[in-house]
Design an enzyme around this catalytic site. Sequence first.
Site, mmCIF file in Angstrom:
data_model
loop_
_atom_site.group_PDB
_atom_site.id
_atom_site.type_symbol
_atom_site.label_atom_id
_atom_site.label_comp_id
_atom_site.label_asym_id
_atom_site.label_seq_id
_atom_site.Cartn_x
_atom_site.Cartn_y
_atom_site.Cartn_z
ATOM 1 N N ASP A 79 -2.750 17.351 -2.744
ATOM 2 C CA ASP A 79 -3.526 17.949 -3.824
ATOM 3 C C ASP A 79 -4.685 16.995 -4.172
ATOM 4 O O ASP A 79 -4.442 15.835 -4.527
ATOM 5 C CB ASP A 79 -2.589 18.138 -5.040
ATOM 6 C CG ASP A 79 -3.296 18.760 -6.230
ATOM 7 O OD1 ASP A 79 -4.532 18.930 -6.182
ATOM 8 O OD2 ASP A 79 -2.591 19.071 -7.217
ATOM 9 N N CYS B 132 -7.454 -10.523 -3.449
ATOM 10 C CA CYS B 132 -8.634 -10.052 -4.201
ATOM 11 C C CYS B 132 -9.089 -11.025 -5.278
ATOM 12 O O CYS B 132 -10.107 -10.801 -5.928
ATOM 13 C CB CYS B 132 -8.320 -8.725 -4.878
ATOM 14 S SG CYS B 132 -7.861 -7.457 -3.722
ATOM 15 N N ASN C 279 -11.671 0.539 -3.199
ATOM 16 C CA ASN C 279 -11.305 -0.872 -3.339
ATOM 17 C C ASN C 279 -12.209 -1.731 -2.458
ATOM 18 O O ASN C 279 -12.389 -1.442 -1.273
ATOM 19 C CB ASN C 279 -9.836 -1.078 -2.936
ATOM 20 C CG ASN C 279 -9.299 -2.442 -3.385
ATOM 21 O OD1 ASN C 279 -10.036 -3.269 -3.931
ATOM 22 N ND2 ASN C 279 -8.009 -2.678 -3.160
ATOM 23 N N LYS D 109 -3.930 1.596 -16.452
ATOM 24 C CA LYS D 109 -2.493 1.364 -16.694
ATOM 25 C C LYS D 109 -2.270 -0.051 -17.229
ATOM 26 O O LYS D 109 -1.514 -0.270 -18.175
ATOM 27 C CB LYS D 109 -1.718 1.479 -15.377
ATOM 28 C CG LYS D 109 -1.453 2.883 -14.947
ATOM 29 C CD LYS D 109 -0.703 2.837 -13.633
ATOM 30 C CE LYS D 109 -0.343 4.214 -13.176
ATOM 31 N NZ LYS D 109 0.925 4.283 -12.515
ATOM 32 N N THR E 295 -7.068 4.483 -0.823
ATOM 33 C CA THR E 295 -7.592 3.382 -1.649
ATOM 34 C C THR E 295 -8.401 2.403 -0.801
ATOM 35 O O THR E 295 -8.529 1.235 -1.151
ATOM 36 C CB THR E 295 -6.456 2.635 -2.403
ATOM 37 O OG1 THR E 295 -5.597 2.010 -1.448
ATOM 38 C CG2 THR E 295 -5.644 3.563 -3.273
ATOM 39 N N SER F 201 3.484 -3.403 -5.906
ATOM 40 C CA SER F 201 2.236 -4.140 -6.155
ATOM 41 C C SER F 201 1.626 -3.741 -7.504
ATOM 42 O O SER F 201 1.027 -4.571 -8.180
ATOM 43 C CB SER F 201 1.231 -3.912 -5.022
ATOM 44 O OG SER F 201 0.674 -2.607 -5.070
ATOM 45 N N HIS G 144 -9.925 -5.926 -12.070
ATOM 46 C CA HIS G 144 -9.913 -5.706 -10.624
ATOM 47 C C HIS G 144 -9.441 -4.268 -10.428
ATOM 48 O O HIS G 144 -8.413 -3.872 -10.986
ATOM 49 C CB HIS G 144 -8.958 -6.692 -9.933
ATOM 50 C CG HIS G 144 -8.577 -6.233 -8.557
ATOM 51 N ND1 HIS G 144 -9.521 -6.002 -7.591
ATOM 52 C CD2 HIS G 144 -7.385 -5.918 -7.999
ATOM 53 C CE1 HIS G 144 -8.923 -5.572 -6.487
ATOM 54 N NE2 HIS G 144 -7.622 -5.519 -6.713
ATOM 55 N N GLU H 253 -11.070 -11.694 1.938
ATOM 56 C CA GLU H 253 -9.744 -11.706 2.564
ATOM 57 C C GLU H 253 -9.795 -10.923 3.870
ATOM 58 O O GLU H 253 -8.766 -10.640 4.467
ATOM 59 C CB GLU H 253 -8.676 -11.159 1.624
ATOM 60 C CG GLU H 253 -8.898 -9.736 1.167
ATOM 61 C CD GLU H 253 -7.680 -9.182 0.443
ATOM 62 O OE1 GLU H 253 -6.600 -9.116 1.042
ATOM 63 O OE2 GLU H 253 -7.841 -8.823 -0.738
ATOM 64 N N SER I 164 -3.149 -9.983 -4.880
ATOM 65 C CA SER I 164 -1.733 -9.865 -4.517
ATOM 66 C C SER I 164 -1.207 -11.179 -3.972
ATOM 67 O O SER I 164 -1.962 -11.991 -3.425
ATOM 68 C CB SER I 164 -1.568 -8.780 -3.456
ATOM 69 O OG SER I 164 -1.624 -7.520 -4.056
HETATM 70 P P1 HMG Z 1 1.433 7.135 -3.606
HETATM 71 O O1 HMG Z 1 2.866 6.902 -3.371
HETATM 72 O O2 HMG Z 1 0.692 7.925 -2.597
HETATM 73 O O3 HMG Z 1 1.123 7.845 -4.954
HETATM 74 O O4 HMG Z 1 0.783 5.692 -3.726
HETATM 75 P P2 HMG Z 1 2.065 8.188 -6.199
HETATM 76 O O5 HMG Z 1 3.053 9.209 -5.800
HETATM 77 O O6 HMG Z 1 2.543 6.902 -6.838
HETATM 78 O O7 HMG Z 1 0.978 8.891 -7.122
HETATM 79 C C1 HMG Z 1 -0.078 8.187 -7.644
HETATM 80 C C2 HMG Z 1 -0.399 8.775 -9.007
HETATM 81 O O8 HMG Z 1 -0.901 10.102 -8.816
HETATM 82 C C3 HMG Z 1 0.827 8.918 -9.896
HETATM 83 O O9 HMG Z 1 0.396 8.661 -11.226
HETATM 84 C C4 HMG Z 1 1.204 10.395 -9.747
HETATM 85 O O10 HMG Z 1 1.900 10.911 -10.852
HETATM 86 C C5 HMG Z 1 -0.175 11.008 -9.626
HETATM 87 P P3 HMG Z 1 1.236 7.611 -12.122
HETATM 88 O O11 HMG Z 1 2.574 8.184 -12.283
HETATM 89 O O12 HMG Z 1 1.240 6.329 -11.349
HETATM 90 O O13 HMG Z 1 0.421 7.536 -13.378
HETATM 91 N N1 HMG Z 1 -0.183 12.314 -8.954
HETATM 92 C C6 HMG Z 1 -0.868 13.370 -9.396
HETATM 93 N N2 HMG Z 1 -1.657 13.531 -10.470
HETATM 94 C C7 HMG Z 1 -2.249 14.753 -10.647
HETATM 95 N N3 HMG Z 1 -2.054 15.794 -9.809
HETATM 96 C C8 HMG Z 1 -1.264 15.673 -8.720
HETATM 97 C C9 HMG Z 1 -0.625 14.410 -8.488
HETATM 98 N N4 HMG Z 1 0.197 13.930 -7.524
HETATM 99 C C10 HMG Z 1 0.471 12.647 -7.829
HETATM 100 N N5 HMG Z 1 -1.076 16.705 -7.915
HETATM 101 C C11 HMG Z 1 -0.218 3.655 -4.374
HETATM 102 C C12 HMG Z 1 -0.003 5.122 -4.753
HETATM 103 C C13 HMG Z 1 -1.106 3.004 -5.381
HETATM 104 C C14 HMG Z 1 1.130 2.953 -4.344
HETATM 105 C C15 HMG Z 1 -0.890 3.618 -2.973
HETATM 106 O O14 HMG Z 1 -2.177 4.161 -3.041
HETATM 107 C C16 HMG Z 1 -0.971 2.230 -2.372
HETATM 108 O O15 HMG Z 1 -0.030 1.709 -1.791
HETATM 109 N N6 HMG Z 1 -2.182 1.583 -2.488
HETATM 110 C C17 HMG Z 1 -2.415 0.248 -1.943
HETATM 111 C C18 HMG Z 1 -1.846 -0.854 -2.834
HETATM 112 C C19 HMG Z 1 -2.557 -0.951 -4.158
HETATM 113 O O16 HMG Z 1 -3.702 -0.541 -4.308
HETATM 114 N N7 HMG Z 1 -1.897 -1.587 -5.170
HETATM 115 C C20 HMG Z 1 -2.508 -1.791 -6.444
HETATM 116 C C21 HMG Z 1 -2.030 -3.052 -7.135
HETATM 117 S S1 HMG Z 1 -2.093 -4.468 -6.074
HETATM 118 C C22 HMG Z 1 -3.767 -4.932 -6.057
HETATM 119 O O17 HMG Z 1 -4.535 -4.495 -6.841
HETATM 120 C C23 HMG Z 1 -4.189 -5.896 -4.986
HETATM 121 C C24 HMG Z 1 -4.958 -5.290 -3.835
HETATM 122 O O18 HMG Z 1 -6.274 -4.992 -4.256
HETATM 123 C C25 HMG Z 1 -4.931 -6.238 -2.639
HETATM 124 C C26 HMG Z 1 -5.331 -7.679 -2.840
HETATM 125 O O19 HMG Z 1 -5.119 -8.332 -3.849
HETATM 126 O O20 HMG Z 1 -5.817 -8.220 -1.838
HETATM 127 C C27 HMG Z 1 -4.337 -3.992 -3.368
#
Ligand code: HMG
Length: 388
Positions: A30, A112, A277, A243, A153, A202, A234, A80, A310
Amino acid sequence: MLKVGIDDISLYTPAFYLDLKTLAKERGVDPIKYSKGIGQELMAFPSPDEDIVTMAANAALPLLERCAIEEIGTMLFATETSVDQSKAAGIFVHDLLGLKNNCRVVEMKQACYSATAALQSACALVARNPEKAVMVIASDIAKYDLESPGESTQGAGAVAMIVRANPRILEISATSGCFCQNVEDFWRPNYRQTPVVDGRYSTQVYIKAAQESWLDLIQNCDLQFDDINYFCYHLPFTKMGLKAHRKVARVAKSAKSVEQLEAQLAPADRYNRQVGNCYTASIYISLCSLLDNIKEDMANEKIALFSFGSGCVGEFFWGTVVPGYKQLLRTKRNIELLQNRKELSFEEYLRFYKTNSPDDGLAHSFDKETTGHFYLSALENHHRIYSS
Ligand code: HMG
């Protein structure tokens, strides 16, 4: 006390993007999950002739309109997604920009977070020698496995800054709050092109680091959460910042409503929603977005920034906006940069994604596809050849 901070700032992002509605259609997701669930719309994606060096050089070039190359005593390059295990990517940029031979160059890494380590180190270097400026560059390409939760992302971009005494944009405070802990939430072993990610974990680590860094910050200065009108986080995806901001507000015992907290982040989110990102560069793209999108004069306002990498390291720090800063902004250029990009079809995205830089050491040439001034033209005998 000597004032030190950001005297100039310039951003760059590749000439191409994928609309997340296209990705949603192809992945059977979606589209509202991306636009509302994670708060992302478009994802910048580099052509094969673009890398962290070309993005960095393209971000840094405009800075030389206002800073003489003789003044730049150091370049700190945060990334990175480096192109070499040994040589600092900044040395290529030093060459492309024609900086002086007596300018020291080094690359910094901690996921990051490292651009903030670079910024803080730059402030310390300037405090030690106020005659010299430091160029800080953050440049990264966020690439995840196809069809993984992280795919939506991805993104790419660079931010370059001049740090100096008596800065004209943002004076950086000497106080900050940090949090470091050895966690396995996201990492990329040397043998992998893409990271290993425990995505949900994460996000929890990020929030904990934001809360702990905030609590450490307020131990070190008399700042109150409700005294600050502007925040930058970030942003791996914009919902993440929101959040964390709510959770930080809670530990800070803020009286602000959820709507007020959301409104505080909206101007700082705008560019990140369009690029995705950019790892080290993300928080500074958010800073550009904030400065460009607040129409009122922010002179003397405090901006709090939360930087996270991270692994993990977090840091909450703050700065004071310098009167007259608006004249230094590149708002029109930034908006045009985002607007003039070309949309990729899903097939074009896959072609860019799958054209990994060859690692056989043989001769390869690249078509010029990017509209950026600097581009990667060839690989030859293990050398990277850049052109303009
Ligand atoms: P996911 O499993 O695909 O998504 O992964 P989800 O099921 O957790 O859904 C995401 C959100 O969308 C949720 O909202 C759902 O409810 C909502 P929340 O409950 O969290 O508020 N959702 C919807 N909303 C409206 N209509 C819909 C619908 N369906 C779902 N139909 C995840 C999400 C972020 C885990 C994934 O994208 C991921 O693994 N990303 C990469 C890691 C990442 O970005 N982590 C962030 C923190 S770590 C960080 O910032 C460091 C980093 O930049 C690296 C570094 O430091 O080098 C990553």
